[in-house]
Design a protein around this motif. Structure first.
Motif, short mmCIF file in Angstrom:
data_model
loop_
_atom_site.label_atom_id
_atom_site.label_comp_id
_atom_site.label_asym_id
_atom_site.label_seq_id
_atom_site.Cartn_x
_atom_site.Cartn_y
_atom_site.Cartn_z
N TRP A 1 0.85 -1.19 0.00
CA TRP A 1 0.00 0.00 0.00
C TRP A 1 0.89 1.24 0.00
CZ3 TRP A 1 -5.29 0.25 2.81
CH2 TRP A 1 -5.99 -0.96 2.62
N GLU A 2 0.59 2.18 -0.87
CA GLU A 2 1.25 3.48 -0.79
C GLU A 2 0.62 4.24 0.37
OE1 GLU A 2 0.98 7.79 -2.79
OE2 GLU A 2 0.72 6.13 -4.18
N ILE A 3 1.40 4.48 1.43
CA ILE A 3 0.83 5.17 2.60
C ILE A 3 1.21 6.64 2.65
CG2 ILE A 3 0.68 3.07 3.99
CD1 ILE A 3 3.18 4.05 5.51
N GLY A 4 2.19 7.05 1.82
CA GLY A 4 2.57 8.45 1.81
C GLY A 4 3.29 8.81 0.54
N GLY A 5 3.13 10.04 0.10
CA GLY A 5 3.83 10.50 -1.09
C GLY A 5 4.18 11.97 -0.95
N GLY A 6 5.35 12.34 -1.45
CA GLY A 6 5.75 13.74 -1.35
C GLY A 6 6.86 14.08 -2.31
N SER A 7 7.39 15.26 -2.16
CA SER A 7 8.45 15.72 -3.06
C SER A 7 9.06 17.00 -2.51
CB SER A 7 7.89 15.99 -4.46
OG SER A 7 6.99 17.10 -4.43
N ILE A 8 10.22 17.33 -3.08
CA ILE A 8 10.75 18.67 -2.96
C ILE A 8 10.00 19.53 -3.97
CG2 ILE A 8 12.80 20.13 -3.22
CD1 ILE A 8 12.88 18.27 -0.80
N ARG A 9 9.60 20.75 -3.57
CA ARG A 9 8.80 21.60 -4.45
C ARG A 9 9.70 22.56 -5.24
NH1 ARG A 9 5.30 17.91 -2.39
NH2 ARG A 9 4.70 18.39 -0.27
N ILE A 10 9.14 23.08 -6.31
CA ILE A 10 9.83 24.11 -7.08
C ILE A 10 9.69 25.44 -6.33
CG2 ILE A 10 9.84 25.39 -9.26
CD1 ILE A 10 8.59 22.82 -10.53
N HIS A 11 10.82 26.09 -6.04
CA HIS A 11 10.75 27.37 -5.35
C HIS A 11 11.27 28.53 -6.19
CE1 HIS A 11 14.90 26.17 -4.50
NE2 HIS A 11 15.17 27.43 -4.22
N ARG A 12 11.70 28.22 -7.43
CA ARG A 12 12.22 29.26 -8.31
C ARG A 12 11.30 29.40 -9.52
NH1 ARG A 12 18.70 29.14 -8.28
NH2 ARG A 12 18.22 30.73 -9.84
N ALA A 13 10.95 30.63 -9.85
CA ALA A 13 9.96 30.91 -10.88
C ALA A 13 10.39 30.39 -12.25
CB ALA A 13 9.68 32.41 -10.95
N GLU A 14 11.69 30.47 -12.58
CA GLU A 14 12.12 30.06 -13.92
C GLU A 14 11.99 28.55 -14.11
OE1 GLU A 14 16.00 30.50 -11.49
OE2 GLU A 14 14.02 31.43 -11.64
N VAL A 15 12.22 27.78 -13.04
CA VAL A 15 12.06 26.32 -13.13
C VAL A 15 10.58 25.97 -13.27
CG1 VAL A 15 12.49 24.11 -12.01
CG2 VAL A 15 14.17 25.95 -11.81
N GLN A 16 9.74 26.67 -12.49
CA GLN A 16 8.30 26.43 -12.58
C GLN A 16 7.79 26.71 -13.99
OE1 GLN A 16 5.97 25.33 -9.74
NE2 GLN A 16 5.32 24.68 -11.77
N ALA A 17 8.32 27.75 -14.63
CA ALA A 17 7.91 28.10 -15.99
C ALA A 17 8.28 26.98 -16.97
CB ALA A 17 8.55 29.42 -16.42
N LYS A 18 9.46 26.38 -16.80
CA LYS A 18 9.88 25.28 -17.67
C LYS A 18 8.94 24.07 -17.51
CE LYS A 18 14.87 26.18 -17.94
NZ LYS A 18 16.21 25.61 -17.62
N VAL A 19 8.55 23.79 -16.29
CA VAL A 19 7.65 22.65 -16.04
C VAL A 19 6.30 22.91 -16.68
CG1 VAL A 19 6.42 21.34 -14.27
CG2 VAL A 19 8.84 21.89 -13.96
N PHE A 20 5.76 24.10 -16.49
CA PHE A 20 4.48 24.43 -17.12
C PHE A 20 4.57 24.29 -18.64
CE2 PHE A 20 2.99 27.32 -13.43
CZ PHE A 20 2.39 26.24 -12.81
N LYS A 21 5.68 24.72 -19.23
CA LYS A 21 5.84 24.63 -20.67
C LYS A 21 5.85 23.17 -21.12
CE LYS A 21 8.73 26.28 -24.50
NZ LYS A 21 9.95 27.04 -24.88
#
Length: 589
Positions: free
Chosen positions: A481-501
């Motif tokens: 069973w997957e009991i938990g899931g997470g990640s390190i988040r994007i905290h820089r705007a330019e990286v977030q823009a690349k992901v959205f693209k």
């Protein structure tokens, strides 16, 4: 109204006068002496009513199952040979001096000790169902788990902060539950699928370590480990990397299991890359108690005459794999597996039965043996480690189909042939892909969510080769069973823009859907990350329950209905007019 709980009585109270309150679990008339098993949340106490206490005895004669009683009497030892070691109060009984009926009860819809109740009956009469001992234990177990979680997180500097229940609809993987606004006609709130965006904003706000045990809502197809409303242990931190967060959260789960069940989980948990988990087990949440693994054969099958294997091996993204099972299966059992794997997209299920591994090919029983060269058969036996009496099942198709079919077959074989080992087997699954291909939409979608940070050095792959980009994402898995899931988040705007693209989200769409997050990331967002645990799943595992519905007080059915209160239900026209809503389809009567 009482001096003690029924289940807490013991021999130390002999000759003491006690007052108990509870429900008449069982009433037995033994030729002039009436026995009542009185039940409360702590358990049962045997009450003895003798005719020489005329008023109490007369009242006891009127008692029926589930009457609410108040009993005053003297504690005494049970006669020799009549003690009940199954009960905490099994050494003693209460000789009734006074019996008061606080409230009579109509006969309940079922006996509380009936073990063959349908789920419809249980959920329709959930209040009565919750009186049963297993459900009482489950609810108290859930409480103890939640308290252990809070104690650990409080001790490690986390603070509990509430986030809104009425929020904005954002694409997070499942359909939102929408709430119409009366004040703003034609506009809607959404119930949160998770507090993801708000907990990131709390990190930008400087709270550093946040947690919340919180309700979340997803309008998705249901199954044993899903509900439309469920409870998360939601956690977010600043200035911690992947490993530090994982170590901290691993400590949380170890502490909870130690405090609540007295179980010591491994230290540290095993760690497995997503790609390896899929290759060896066919799923990203493998049950390590099952000693069966998928064996890679793609390279062996590229030149064989058997077309099914050769074509799959030559296919871009194709796979040929084997699963060895050391168990006896009848021909009917083997034949029944073909429709089973078909539900996972497999077009068939080839197999070889090993009768005598020293004789190739005559010692192998299968229609496909004649299509495979002796050296390929020999290497297949070596790679799988197959011995006489073993069965080897084969999957050949796109890797996703092979993994799903053989991964499910692995679990079915282990459960059906008692191959599942006892105990608790947690692990971390790491290095998830950033994206997965959405065949229907012909575009990439986020495997975790759009705010997951890429692995260091993978930023450039977001544009050049999204399929190879890995994420700083991680799941905790326990016994399949997957009991938990997470990640390190994007905290820089330019990286977030690349992901959205990469996800095909335009600047305008990103601004419309996530503008409040993007705006605030500009104000010095710290590196941050976290995890969300499924409280319902953790408690269900600890309770040995088959479904999370058994550890939720008032759950919904698999059709997302509450049978107890009759929800969802139609509302009157006046309410709809106030909200500016007209129904396209009239609700069914």
């Amino acid at each position: 109204m009482r001096t003690h709980y029924c289940g807490e009585l013991n021999a130390a109270l002999v000759d003491r006068t006690v007052t108990l309150c509870g429900w008449a679990h069982r009433r037995r008339d033994h030729g002039g002496v009436i026995f009542i098993d009185l039940r409360d949340r702590e358990g049962l106490a045997q009450v003895v009513c003798n005719p020489d206490r005329g008023e109490a005895f007369a009242t006891a004669e009127r008692v029926r199952g589930e009457f609410v009683l108040r009993v005053t009497g003297k504690v005494r030892r049970r006669p020799e040979g009549s003690a009940n070691p199954e009960l905490r109060s099994g050494e003693i009984e209460v000789l009734a001096h006074e019996v008061e009926i606080l409230n009579p009860a109509v006969p309940p819809p079922f006996q509380l000790d009936d073990e063959n109740l349908s789920e419809i009956t249980r959920l329709t009469h959930r209040v009565i169902d919750l009186r049963r001992e297993p459900m009482q234990k489950n609810m108290r177990l859930r409480y103890r788990v939640a308290m252990a979680v809070r104690a650990y997180l409080d001790a490690h500097g986390f603070i509990d902060i509430e986030t809104p229940m009425l929020t904005r609809s954002t694409p997070e993987g499942a359909r939102d539950y929408l709430v119409p606004s009366r004040v703003h006609p034609g506009e809607f709130f959404a119930l949160p699928q998770s507090p993801q965006l708000f907990k990131q904003l709390l990190m930008v706000a400087g709270f550093d370590r946040y947690y919340q045990i919180v309700k979340c809502f997803r309008d998705e197809d249901l199954r044993a480990d899903r509900q439309p409303e469920f409870t998360q242990i939601d956690v977010e931190t600043s200035f911690l990397d992947e490993r530090a967060i994982q170590d901290l959260m691993e400590g949380l789960i170890r502490d909870v299991f130690r405090d609540v069940l007295g179980v010591e989980l491994p230290n540290p948990f095993p760690r497995l890359a997503y790609a390896e988990a899929m290759a060896r087990y066919g799923v990203d949440k493998p049950d390590l108690r099952i000693p069966l693994e998928l064996i890679e054969l793609t390279d062996l099958m590229r030149t064989v005459d058997f077309k099914v294997f050769r074509q799959a091996a030559a296919l871009a993204g194709g796979r040929v794999a084997a699963l060895k099972v050391s168990a006896e299966l009848t021909r009917k059992e083997i034949d029944d597996l073909t429709p089973f794997v078909a539900t996972y997209g497999a077009k068939g299920l080839a197999y070889i039965k090993v009768n005598d591994r020293s004789k190739i090919p005559e010692g192998l029983q299968s229609p496909i043996v004649k299509f495979l060269p002796a050296d390929v058969l020999r290497q297949t036996l070596e790679r799988t480690g197959a011995q006489n009496g073993d069965l080897i099942f084969f999957g050949a198709d796109k890797a996703a189909v092979v993994n799903a079919a053989l991964g499910a077959l692995r679990v079915r074989m282990a459960q059906g042939k008692n191959l599942v080992e006892q105990g608790w087997r947690p692990l971390w699954v790491l290095d998830f892909p950033m994206f997965e291909w959405n065949e229907e939409g012909k575009r990439w979608s986020a495997m975790h969510h759009p705010f997951t940070a890429p692995k260091d050095g993978h930023d450039n792959l977001l544009e050049s080769d999204p399929a190879r980009a890995l994420a700083k994402g991680y799941d905790m898995v326990l016994n399949g069973w997957e009991i938990g899931g997470g990640s390190i988040r994007i905290h820089r705007a330019e990286v977030q823009a690349k992901v959205f693209k990469a996800l095909g989200i335009s600047d305008e769409e990103a601004r419309a859907k996530f503008g409040f997050l993007l705006d605030n990331l500009q104000y010095g967002a710290p590196p941050h990350g976290g995890i969300a645990f499924g409280l319902d799943r953790i408690v269900a595992l600890m309770a040995g329950a088959d479904s999370i519905r058994d550890v939720i007080a008032f759950p919904k059915t698999q059709r997302a209905q509450d049978l107890l209160v009759g929800a969802p239900s139609a509302v009157d026209e006046k309410q709809l007019r106030e909200l500016g809503i007209r129904l396209r389809e009239k609700p069914k009567a």
